[in-house]
Design an enzyme around this catalytic site. Structure first.
Site, short mmCIF file in Angstrom:
data_model
loop_
_atom_site.label_atom_id
_atom_site.label_comp_id
_atom_site.label_asym_id
_atom_site.label_seq_id
_atom_site.Cartn_x
_atom_site.Cartn_y
_atom_site.Cartn_z
N GLU A 134 -6.57 -7.26 -0.88
CA GLU A 134 -6.39 -6.95 0.55
C GLU A 134 -7.71 -6.68 1.26
OE1 GLU A 134 -3.27 -4.41 2.02
OE2 GLU A 134 -2.23 -4.51 0.12
N GLY A 148 0.80 -1.22 0.00
CA GLY A 148 0.00 0.00 0.00
C GLY A 148 0.83 1.26 0.00
N SER A 149 2.06 1.19 0.49
CA SER A 149 2.91 2.39 0.51
C SER A 149 3.54 2.67 -0.85
CB SER A 149 4.02 2.24 1.56
OG SER A 149 3.46 2.34 2.84
N HIS A 157 -1.41 -9.21 -27.09
CA HIS A 157 -0.29 -9.96 -27.67
C HIS A 157 -0.03 -11.26 -26.92
CE1 HIS A 157 0.79 -6.67 -30.43
NE2 HIS A 157 0.33 -5.91 -29.46
N THR A 194 8.89 -1.56 7.52
CA THR A 194 9.05 -2.53 6.41
C THR A 194 10.53 -2.72 6.06
OG1 THR A 194 6.87 -1.99 5.62
CG2 THR A 194 8.34 -2.99 4.02
N SER A 216 4.03 2.36 7.99
CA SER A 216 4.34 1.94 9.36
C SER A 216 5.75 2.34 9.77
CB SER A 216 4.22 0.41 9.48
OG SER A 216 5.20 -0.20 8.64
N LYS A 230 4.72 -11.38 8.11
CA LYS A 230 5.64 -10.46 8.80
C LYS A 230 6.06 -11.05 10.15
CE LYS A 230 4.12 -6.23 6.48
NZ LYS A 230 3.59 -4.89 6.54
N ARG A 244 -2.99 0.99 3.04
CA ARG A 244 -3.78 1.08 1.81
C ARG A 244 -4.89 2.10 1.91
NH1 ARG A 244 -5.29 -3.59 4.44
NH2 ARG A 244 -7.53 -3.83 4.81
N SER A 299 7.17 4.22 3.74
CA SER A 299 6.57 3.10 4.46
C SER A 299 5.64 3.68 5.51
CB SER A 299 7.64 2.24 5.14
OG SER A 299 7.04 1.38 6.08
C1 F6R Z 1 -1.66 -3.22 4.54
C2 F6R Z 1 -1.01 -2.95 3.28
C3 F6R Z 1 0.30 -3.60 2.97
C4 F6R Z 1 1.47 -2.74 3.47
C5 F6R Z 1 2.82 -3.39 3.20
C6 F6R Z 1 4.01 -2.53 3.59
O1 F6R Z 1 -2.79 -2.37 4.63
O2 F6R Z 1 -1.55 -2.23 2.51
O3 F6R Z 1 0.38 -3.78 1.57
O4 F6R Z 1 1.41 -1.49 2.84
O5 F6R Z 1 2.89 -4.60 3.89
O6 F6R Z 1 3.87 -1.97 4.86
P1 F6R Z 1 4.10 -0.39 5.03
O7 F6R Z 1 3.12 0.25 4.10
O8 F6R Z 1 3.83 -0.09 6.45
O9 F6R Z 1 5.52 -0.14 4.64
#
Ligand code: F6R
Length: 353
Positions: free
Chosen positions: A235, A56-57, A251, A103, A100, A343, A150, A98
């Site tokens: 998701e 999502g990031s 193609h 990541t 969070s 994770k 997301r 990121s």
């Molecule tokens: C969860 C989501 C995931 C995270 C991915 C990376 O809602 O969308 O695709 O985005 O696991 O984590 P972040 O975004 O925190 O770096």
């Protein structure tokens, strides 16, 4: 009178209020305009911009890359993975994104980029990534916490535009941005749960897709939106989905639609009033050729005139469609237990090494 299946049958499926966050997306975008980097990113002579992120990031990077392709003199590419591409070095701006800040792939890219003398900036709500940015004195945009990555696309995308603008790379003028925000605000009112399916494009699309695997096609600008639809369906609705782009799909992929299994798949073509005539012809022909074997074929159009409005409106519609698909499938749109489990297991494997 037919009743809206979303009003009666789906109560209690969204206890954390993903619908409210989606409805607030336009105001999230407006708030995001006020977020900026501290210390600011200075103007630099750049030959390449790399947006590093996952899931999502990373999507904000896809959007910027698509918008940049015919507007900026330097390429904007998205890097999803560990380490950094060999092209990164002095003259590259790496924006590590990121939500969070935890990541590991994104942190490793930032470390590699700094080791190679790239200019770097960070977009995050906290975590190890914010700590690293502060330790190295990097421009840091601190995002409001508490959302899912997301569902935080507004917070991720608009500050990324702002960072590029500080570096001298202007992607969207104020009138284009304002038009996009106005369109999103209108859509927020039209697509929410209180609007019945007869009058709600997102609910209607979700009902059309019910029981099928969505295959989303775009071209150029809309190809980015097609990828976002796929990831949101996965998701939010916990349903496999695929994406493709035209003309490329003509193609190769078009042969796959001849399989009897294609009856379980529904093709969605994301259109654009500005698409090339050649692409428009291909969409028509491709639809005609796969219609007999596909489980369904649907076309979806964006809102607004500017590129930003067209792109963001398709993405916002896809987010709502994914939300309603989740409800129809009886799943809570909020949690992503499989992503979290990967994770968790990765952390456990790392601590054993
Ligand atoms: C969860 C989501 C995931 C995270 C991915 C990376 O809602 O969308 O695709 O985005 O696991 O984590 P972040 O975004 O925190 O770096």
């Amino acid at each position: 009178m037919s009743r809206d299946p979303f009003l009666a049958d789906t109560e209690g499926l969204d206890p954390r209020g993903a619908a409210r966050i989606l409805a607030e997306f336009p105001s999230q975008c407006r708030q995001a305009l006020a977020l900026s980097a501290s210390p600011p990113l200075s103007r630099a002579s750049l030959r390449h911009v790399v947006v590093a992120g996952m899931g999502g990031s990373a999507v904000c990077g896809d959007l910027v890359s698509a918008l940049a392709s015919d507007r900026l003199p330097v390429p904007v590419t998205v890097w999803r993975g560990y380490g950094a591409p060999a092209s990164i070095g002095p003259g590259t701006l790496v924006v590590a994104v990121s939500y969070s800040g935890a990541t590991e792939e994104t942190i490793s890219t930032l470390e590699a980029a700094l080791g190679r003398g790239a200019t770097a900036a960070v977009l995050t709500s906290g975590g190890a990534l914010a700590a690293l940015a502060q330790e190295r004195g990097l421009p840091l945009v601190r995002l409001p916490a508490g959302l899912l990555p997301r569902l935080a696309l507004g917070y991720l995308f608009f500050p990324l535009l702002g960072l590029l603008e500080s570096a001298g790379l202007l992607l969207a003028q104020a009138p284009e941005r304002d038009e996009a925000l106005r369109e999103l605000e209108l859509m927020g009112k039209e697509l929410g749960p209180e609007r019945a399916d007869a009058d709600n494009e997102a609910k209607r699309l979700a009902l059309a897709l019910r029981g099928r695997v969505p295959v989303i096609y775009g071209s150029g600008l809309t190809a980015v939106a097609a990828y976002r639809w796929k990831t949101e369906v996965e998701e939010i609705a916990k349903l496999l989905a695929f994406h493709g782009s035209l003309p490329e799909a003509d193609h190769n992929e078009i042969e796959g639609w001849r399989d009897p299994l294609a009856a379980g798949f529904h093709a969605v073509f994301l259109r654009d009033p500005e698409e090339d005539d050649a692409v428009a012809t291909r969409v028509r022909l491709t639809g005609e050729l796969i219609r007999a074997s596909a489980g369904g074929v649907t076309e979806v159009w964006p809102r607004g005139r500017g590129r930003l409005a067209r792109l963001l409106s398709l993405i916002y519609l896809g987010d709502w469609v994914s939300y309603y698909l989740a409800l129809l499938r009886g799943v809570d749109p909020w949690p992503v237990p499989a992503i979290e489990e990967v994770k968790r297991r990765l952390r456990a494997a790392k601590s054993r090494r």
